[in-house]
Design a protein around this motif. Structure first.
Motif, PDB file in Angstrom:
ATOM      1  N   GLU A 198     -39.462  84.137  15.272  1.00 34.68           N
ATOM      2  CA  GLU A 198     -39.120  83.284  16.569  1.00 34.68           C
ATOM      3  C   GLU A 198     -40.111  82.829  17.245  1.00 34.68           C
ATOM      4  O   GLU A 198     -39.884  81.925  18.039  1.00 34.68           O
ATOM      5  N   ASP A 199     -41.264  83.603  17.437  1.00 35.74           N
ATOM      6  CA  ASP A 199     -42.513  83.280  18.121  1.00 35.74           C
ATOM      7  C   ASP A 199     -42.907  82.249  17.545  1.00 35.74           C
ATOM      8  O   ASP A 199     -43.396  81.182  18.125  1.00 35.74           O
ATOM      9  N   LEU A 200     -43.083  82.135  16.161  1.00 35.36           N
ATOM     10  CA  LEU A 200     -43.590  80.900  15.526  1.00 35.36           C
ATOM     11  C   LEU A 200     -42.756  79.814  15.809  1.00 35.36           C
ATOM     12  O   LEU A 200     -43.217  78.685  16.154  1.00 35.36           O
ATOM     13  N   ASP A 201     -41.539  79.978  15.667  1.00 33.94           N
ATOM     14  CA  ASP A 201     -40.776  78.729  15.992  1.00 33.94           C
ATOM     15  C   ASP A 201     -40.630  77.971  17.355  1.00 33.94           C
ATOM     16  O   ASP A 201     -40.756  76.905  17.613  1.00 33.94           O
ATOM     17  N   ALA A 202     -40.935  79.198  18.404  1.00 29.83           N
ATOM     18  CA  ALA A 202     -41.150  78.662  19.929  1.00 29.83           C
ATOM     19  C   ALA A 202     -42.394  78.167  19.728  1.00 29.83           C
ATOM     20  O   ALA A 202     -42.376  77.063  20.732  1.00 29.83           O
ATOM     21  N   TRP A 203     -43.697  78.603  19.250  1.00 31.50           N
ATOM     22  CA  TRP A 203     -44.949  77.832  19.296  1.00 31.50           C
ATOM     23  C   TRP A 203     -44.509  76.364  18.718  1.00 31.50           C
ATOM     24  O   TRP A 203     -45.266  75.476  19.269  1.00 31.50           O
ATOM     25  N   LEU A 204     -43.892  76.362  17.552  1.00 33.88           N
ATOM     26  CA  LEU A 204     -43.716  75.030  17.120  1.00 33.88           C
ATOM     27  C   LEU A 204     -43.105  73.923  17.998  1.00 33.88           C
ATOM     28  O   LEU A 204     -43.334  72.979  18.298  1.00 33.88           O
ATOM     29  N   ASP A 205     -42.018  74.556  18.442  1.00 33.44           N
ATOM     30  CA  ASP A 205     -41.205  73.932  19.376  1.00 33.44           C
ATOM     31  C   ASP A 205     -41.848  73.405  20.617  1.00 33.44           C
ATOM     32  O   ASP A 205     -41.895  72.136  21.205  1.00 33.44           O
ATOM     33  N   GLY A 213     -34.058  83.430   3.692  1.00 31.62           N
ATOM     34  CA  GLY A 213     -35.062  84.366   2.906  1.00 31.62           C
ATOM     35  C   GLY A 213     -36.300  84.692   3.676  1.00 31.62           C
ATOM     36  O   GLY A 213     -36.960  85.365   3.182  1.00 31.62           O
ATOM     37  N   TRP A 214     -36.522  84.051   4.800  1.00 31.82           N
ATOM     38  CA  TRP A 214     -37.758  84.087   5.388  1.00 31.82           C
ATOM     39  C   TRP A 214     -37.665  85.560   6.434  1.00 31.82           C
ATOM     40  O   TRP A 214     -36.704  85.801   7.141  1.00 31.82           O
ATOM     41  N   PRO A 215     -38.366  86.467   5.997  1.00 29.78           N
ATOM     42  CA  PRO A 215     -38.198  87.771   6.843  1.00 29.78           C
ATOM     43  C   PRO A 215     -38.762  87.535   8.342  1.00 29.78           C
ATOM     44  O   PRO A 215     -39.080  86.486   8.788  1.00 29.78           O
ATOM     45  N   ARG A 216     -38.073  88.415   9.296  1.00 33.65           N
ATOM     46  CA  ARG A 216     -38.499  88.122  10.780  1.00 33.65           C
ATOM     47  C   ARG A 216     -39.823  88.496  11.168  1.00 33.65           C
ATOM     48  O   ARG A 216     -40.260  87.807  11.792  1.00 33.65           O
ATOM     49  N   PHE A 217     -40.359  89.413  10.310  1.00 36.06           N
ATOM     50  CA  PHE A 217     -41.656  89.650  10.656  1.00 36.06           C
ATOM     51  C   PHE A 217     -42.615  89.011   9.545  1.00 36.06           C
ATOM     52  O   PHE A 217     -42.393  89.500   8.358  1.00 36.06           O
ATOM     53  N   LEU A 218     -43.541  88.380   9.846  1.00 33.52           N
ATOM     54  CA  LEU A 218     -44.632  87.682   8.864  1.00 33.52           C
ATOM     55  C   LEU A 218     -45.797  88.029   9.019  1.00 33.52           C
ATOM     56  O   LEU A 218     -46.385  88.052  10.211  1.00 33.52           O
ATOM     57  N   ARG A 219     -46.757  88.669   7.886  1.00 35.89           N
ATOM     58  CA  ARG A 219     -48.056  88.874   8.169  1.00 35.89           C
ATOM     59  C   ARG A 219     -48.733  87.477   7.983  1.00 35.89           C
ATOM     60  O   ARG A 219     -47.947  86.169   7.794  1.00 35.89           O
ATOM     61  N   ALA A 220     -49.929  87.359   8.116  1.00 36.82           N
ATOM     62  CA  ALA A 220     -50.866  86.061   8.232  1.00 36.82           C
ATOM     63  C   ALA A 220     -50.537  85.059   7.279  1.00 36.82           C
ATOM     64  O   ALA A 220     -50.191  83.812   7.292  1.00 36.82           O
ATOM     65  N   GLU A 221     -50.324  85.867   5.888  1.00 37.99           N
ATOM     66  CA  GLU A 221     -50.230  84.550   4.774  1.00 37.99           C
ATOM     67  C   GLU A 221     -48.795  84.061   4.802  1.00 37.99           C
ATOM     68  O   GLU A 221     -48.744  82.730   4.533  1.00 37.99           O
ATOM     69  N   LYS A 222     -48.016  84.741   5.115  1.00 35.38           N
ATOM     70  CA  LYS A 222     -46.370  84.179   5.150  1.00 35.38           C
ATOM     71  C   LYS A 222     -46.247  83.534   6.519  1.00 35.38           C
ATOM     72  O   LYS A 222     -45.666  82.511   6.433  1.00 35.38           O
ATOM     73  N   ALA A 223     -46.954  83.827   7.532  1.00 32.45           N
ATOM     74  CA  ALA A 223     -46.444  83.150   8.752  1.00 32.45           C
ATOM     75  C   ALA A 223     -47.492  81.654   8.509  1.00 32.45           C
ATOM     76  O   ALA A 223     -46.906  80.599   8.856  1.00 32.45           O
TER      77      ALA A 223
END
Length: 77
Positions: free
Chosen positions: A53-60, A9-19
């Motif tokens: 995927e950039d958010l996931d990579a940052w978190l990893d 359910g998470w879109p691939r592109f996230l605006r600031a609030e969803k990110a």
């Protein structure tokens, strides 16, 4: 999640609030601390966001799961 993937359910592109929600931080903290380390994508002058995927990579990288050198960070180009 048996495969360890992202929640459905998470879109691939996230605006600031969803990110921010995706990373479980406030929008202001996301914009002040995290967003400057990532490459934003501008779909139009009014629509700016980040790839999941950039958010996931940052978190990893923060968790020590991947090397945090520029060669491994696609947003440092």
């Amino acid at each position: 999640m048996p495969d360890g993937g992202t929640l459905p359910g998470w879109p691939r592109f996230l605006r600031a609030e969803k990110a921010a929600a995706y990373l479980d931080v406030s929008k202001s903290q996301f914009l002040a601390v995290i967003a400057p380390e990532l490459k934003a994508i501008n779909l139009s002058p009014a629509v700016r966001g980040w790839l999941r995927e950039d958010l996931d990579a940052w978190l990893d990288a923060r968790a020590g799961r991947v090397a945090a050198s520029p060669e491994h960070n696609p947003w440092h180009q």
